[in-house]
Write an enzyme that holds these catalytic residues in place. Structure first.
Site, PDB file in Angstrom:
ATOM      1  N   LYS A 135      59.460 -16.126   8.716  1.00  0.00           N
ATOM      2  CA  LYS A 135      60.053 -15.696   9.989  1.00  0.00           C
ATOM      3  C   LYS A 135      60.351 -16.912  10.871  1.00  0.00           C
ATOM      4  O   LYS A 135      61.391 -17.009  11.487  1.00  0.00           O
ATOM      5  CB  LYS A 135      59.102 -14.736  10.723  1.00  0.00           C
ATOM      6  CG  LYS A 135      59.560 -14.416  12.137  1.00  0.00           C
ATOM      7  CD  LYS A 135      58.762 -13.317  12.787  1.00  0.00           C
ATOM      8  CE  LYS A 135      59.199 -13.194  14.243  1.00  0.00           C
ATOM      9  NZ  LYS A 135      58.960 -11.886  14.810  1.00  0.00           N
ATOM     10  N   HIS A 146      82.512   0.046 -27.164  1.00  0.00           N
ATOM     11  CA  HIS A 146      82.520   0.854 -25.934  1.00  0.00           C
ATOM     12  C   HIS A 146      81.354   1.842 -25.896  1.00  0.00           C
ATOM     13  O   HIS A 146      81.524   3.036 -25.665  1.00  0.00           O
ATOM     14  CB  HIS A 146      83.857   1.559 -25.764  1.00  0.00           C
ATOM     15  CG  HIS A 146      84.982   0.584 -25.580  1.00  0.00           C
ATOM     16  ND1 HIS A 146      85.246  -0.036 -24.378  1.00  0.00           N
ATOM     17  CD2 HIS A 146      85.857   0.077 -26.473  1.00  0.00           C
ATOM     18  CE1 HIS A 146      86.248  -0.870 -24.537  1.00  0.00           C
ATOM     19  NE2 HIS A 146      86.635  -0.832 -25.795  1.00  0.00           N
TER      20      HIS A 146
END
Ligand SMILES: NC(=O)c1ncn([C@@H]2O[C@H](COP(=O)(O)O)[C@@H](O)[C@H]2O)c1NC=O
Length: 518
Positions: free
Chosen positions: A140, A278
């Site tokens: 922070k 595929h």
């Protein structure tokens, strides 16, 4: 003007001591005061480095078996003071708190402890409390504080120390990494804890589920070239953790097809090969050895195998590699490769060669599918002892299959699971010979399987991934010369389907399990 913030005081508290002494030496060389906890301080002191024990700062002993060490205002005010505010500097002075410009912490190994099979109480003890508090405070306050959470970051930190401090951009990046680190840590704790609740249902589908992934690679593009894509990993073994030995970068579609191929090949105990296009198999077979399996899989549909993705569940031999080298192949994945096989495959510039874990026992218990606004979670689809084992099948029509036919039915049933629904798979001699995949009705899947079998439906067996809603599909298979059919059963018109088989003298088995694959 340099953007570097000098470091004068560092708080060091690490579980993993890798690289600690080297970092400590660099800190001392840069004139930094080191404040440190228990065994971290001892490691640094043993290396002859000056260290201030954290108790000298807090005026409070480490206590409760290490549950409280750094959780003290003298530490947290020192990390969190906003150094751009005179008021904060003034308060620190009034309170007698000295600020820190660096925090070096890595956390108790919670996930590793869980993975080791440790009991509940041991896992609880490995939930780090003070570490994440320091890390989050430092992240922070990255405007003034540099936070290190991984020994892999020490190298750049040492360079920064030698250059006079860290830059704002560097501290921001390290802060982002720190928050990702504590977020992943907390998700691991929350996910594990949910599974510890006594309510049985909570063990698999609790009130909360979470997982975190770390980026492993940017991909050139996604499913289409206008879509950006990246690969993230969760640290477990599997395709995402595969090692690439040769070839161009893996693409997004390569990954999805290779995942489908790997899943299909892993469904068999015998040497097996799946060739995927595929996401659907255009060939799948078992064989006496892996080269035999590949030859049979390739023969299913040699036209479609061009540009395919191949998975083998055994070491790739030179004999198999020779066969593969004759066909343009996008990817091959296997547990290992004979040296000669690798040499043969590497002659092909474009083939991507992957080594992946090919152990069927592994794999997540659940699988996730995102939908808009949420995610579906289900138990992974595993073969069932009651239903997938031919010994548990029910004979519905025709004569009981002989051993050879039953083996083919068992193969077809397993292989069918790799085909997108609606799936019909024709097989003969441990190899698919015609596959009808992904149709929106089952009768079309039957037609497609027969058409693609190119006459090989005659004398073959068939598997259907779900029940036949009408007798029209089976009739197409019967008319094409199929000798036996296996299907889950369960339609209200089962009797019509069974009657069609009876009339034709075709054997039909019911499994009572279903393997849709969408
Ligand atoms: N409780 C605390 O105040 C506390 N402060 C730091 N730790 C952790 O203690 C470990 C280092 O301890 P040691 O230096 O004694 O090996 C680090 O993993 C750090 O994250 C703490 N331990 C757990 O919560």
């Amino acid at each position: 003007m340099s953007d570097r913030t000098p470091i004068t005081r560092a708080l060091v508290s690490t579980y993993d001591k890798t690289g600690l002494v080297e970092l400590g030496q660099a800190l001392v060389a840069a004139g930094v005061e080191i404040v440190s906890t228990g065994s971290t301080a001892a490691t640094l002191a043993d290396a002859g480095l000056p260290v201030t024990p954290v108790e000298d700062v807090t005026g409070f002993p480490e206590c409760l078996d290490g549950r409280v060490k750094t959780l003290h205002p003298h530490i947290h005010a020192g990390i969190l003071a906003n150094r751009s505010l005179d008021a904060h500097d003034q308060q620190l002075a009034e309170l007698g708190v000295k600020p820190f410009e660096m925090v070096v912490t890595n956390l108790y190994p919670f996930s590793e402890t869980v993975a080791s099979g440790a009991g509940f109480d041991d896992c609880i003890e490995k939930i780090d409390i003070g570490g994440p508090s320091m890390v989050r405070a430092a992240a922070k306050n990255h405007a003034s504080v540099t936070v290190l959470t991984d020994p892999a970051q020490y190298g750049e930190a040492i360079e920064a120390l030698q250059a006079g401090g860290t830059t704002t951009a560097q501290r921001r990046r390290l802060a982002a990494q720190a928050f990702a680190h504590t977020a992943a840590y907390d998700v691991a704790v929350a996910d594990w804890f949910q599974g510890q609740l006594e309510d049985d249902a909570a063990s698999l589908f609790g009130e909360f589920t979470g997982a975190t992934w770390t980026k492993a690679a940017d991909l050139r593009y996604g499913e289409n070239s206008h879509q950006a894509a990246a690969l993230y990993v969760d640290g477990s073994i599997g395709l995402a953790g595969a090692q690439q030995l040769h070839g161009k970068e893996m693409s997004y579609n390569n990954y999805t097809d290779t995942d489908a191929a790997r899943r299909a090949a892993l469904d068999f105990d015998e040497p097996a090969v799946a060739i995927i296009k595929h996401a659907n198999p255009c060939g799948i077979a078992v064989g006496t050895d892996i080269a035999d399996a590949h030859a049979k899989a390739h023969a299913c549909d040699s036209t479609s195998a061009f540009g395919g993705v191949i998975a083998a569940n055994r070491e790739v031999t030179a004999a198999m590699a020779e066969q593969v080298a004759e066909v343009f192949t996008e990817v091959i994945v296997a547990p290992s490769y004979q040296a000669e096989a690798l040499e043969i495959l590497q002659r092909k510039k474009n083939i991507r060669i992957l080594v992946a874990d090919m152990n069927r026992a592994e794999g997540p218990a659940t699988e996730l599918k995102p939908i808009s606004g949420g995610v579906l979670v289900q138990e992974a689809d595993h073969f069932q002892a009651d239903g997938d084992d031919p010994a548990t099948w029910e004979l519905l029509a025709g004569e009981a299959a002989d051993a050879e036919t039953l083996a083919d039915l068992a193969f077809a049933w397993r292989a069918c699971r790799a085909v997108k629904s609606n799936a019909i798979l024709l097989a003969n001699g441990g190899a698919a010979v015609g596959i009808g995949m992904g149709q929106v009705n089952r009768v079309d899947s039957c037609r497609l399987a027969v058409e693609r079998s190119d006459g090989r439906a005659q004398g073959a067996v068939a598997a259907s991934d779900a029940f036949f809603p009408f007798a029209d599909g089976p009739q197409i298979l019967i008319d094409a010369g199929v000798r036996a059919i296996v299907q889950p059963g369960g339609s209200i018109r089962d009797e019509e389907t069974i009657e069609a088989c009876r009339k034709a003298g075709v054997t039909m088995y019911r499994t009572r399990t279903r393997h849709f694959f969408h």
